[in-house]
Design a protein around this motif. Structure first.
Motif, short mmCIF file in Angstrom:
data_model
loop_
_atom_site.label_atom_id
_atom_site.label_comp_id
_atom_site.label_asym_id
_atom_site.label_seq_id
_atom_site.Cartn_x
_atom_site.Cartn_y
_atom_site.Cartn_z
N THR A 169 0.84 -1.19 0.00
CA THR A 169 0.00 0.00 0.00
C THR A 169 0.88 1.24 0.00
O THR A 169 1.84 1.31 0.77
N ILE A 190 1.59 4.83 1.15
CA ILE A 190 1.12 5.63 2.29
C ILE A 190 1.60 7.07 2.24
O ILE A 190 1.15 7.90 3.03
N THR A 227 -3.78 0.03 -2.90
CA THR A 227 -3.19 -1.25 -2.52
C THR A 227 -3.16 -2.19 -3.72
O THR A 227 -4.14 -2.26 -4.47
N HIS A 234 10.90 1.96 0.50
CA HIS A 234 10.21 1.43 1.69
C HIS A 234 9.53 2.51 2.53
O HIS A 234 8.50 2.26 3.15
N TYR A 235 10.07 3.72 2.54
CA TYR A 235 9.53 4.79 3.37
C TYR A 235 8.23 5.37 2.81
O TYR A 235 7.56 6.17 3.47
N ARG A 272 3.57 0.60 2.79
CA ARG A 272 3.27 -0.34 3.88
C ARG A 272 3.15 -1.70 3.24
O ARG A 272 2.48 -1.86 2.23
N GLU A 290 2.37 -5.89 3.65
CA GLU A 290 1.75 -6.97 4.43
C GLU A 290 1.98 -8.28 3.69
O GLU A 290 2.06 -8.30 2.47
#
Length: 61
Positions: free
Chosen positions: A10, A12, A37, A54-55, A58, A60
Motif C-alpha cells: 500500500t 502511504i 493497494t 520502503h519509506y 506499507r 503486508e
C-alpha cells in the motif's frame, strides 16, 4: 504445483518531490495514489523495488 507467494503493498506517502528512481519503483509496483493497494508476486526484483522506496509504502504478507 505450489501457489505463488503474494505480497500486499500500500502506498502511504506521496511520490512528488522524491527521487526519480524511487518514483519509478512505486509506479513499477502498480501503485497510483496514496492508500492504493496492490498484490504483487514475491520475487527478488519486487523485493528490491519495495526496499528502495520502503519509506513510501506499507507491506503486508
Amino acid at each position: 504445483m505450489s501457489e505463488k507467494k503474494m505480497i500486499k503493498v500500500t502506498q502511504i506517502k506521496s511520490i512528488s518531490g522524491r527521487l526519480k528512481n524511487h518514483q519509478a519503483c512505486v509506479k513499477g509496483l502498480g501503485l497510483r495514489r496514496i492508500n492504493h493497494t496492490v498484490e504483487v508476486e514475491d520475487t527478488p526484483s519486487v523485493r528490491g523495488m519495495i526496499n528502495k522506496a520502503h519509506y513510501l509504502l506499507r507491506v503486508e504478507a
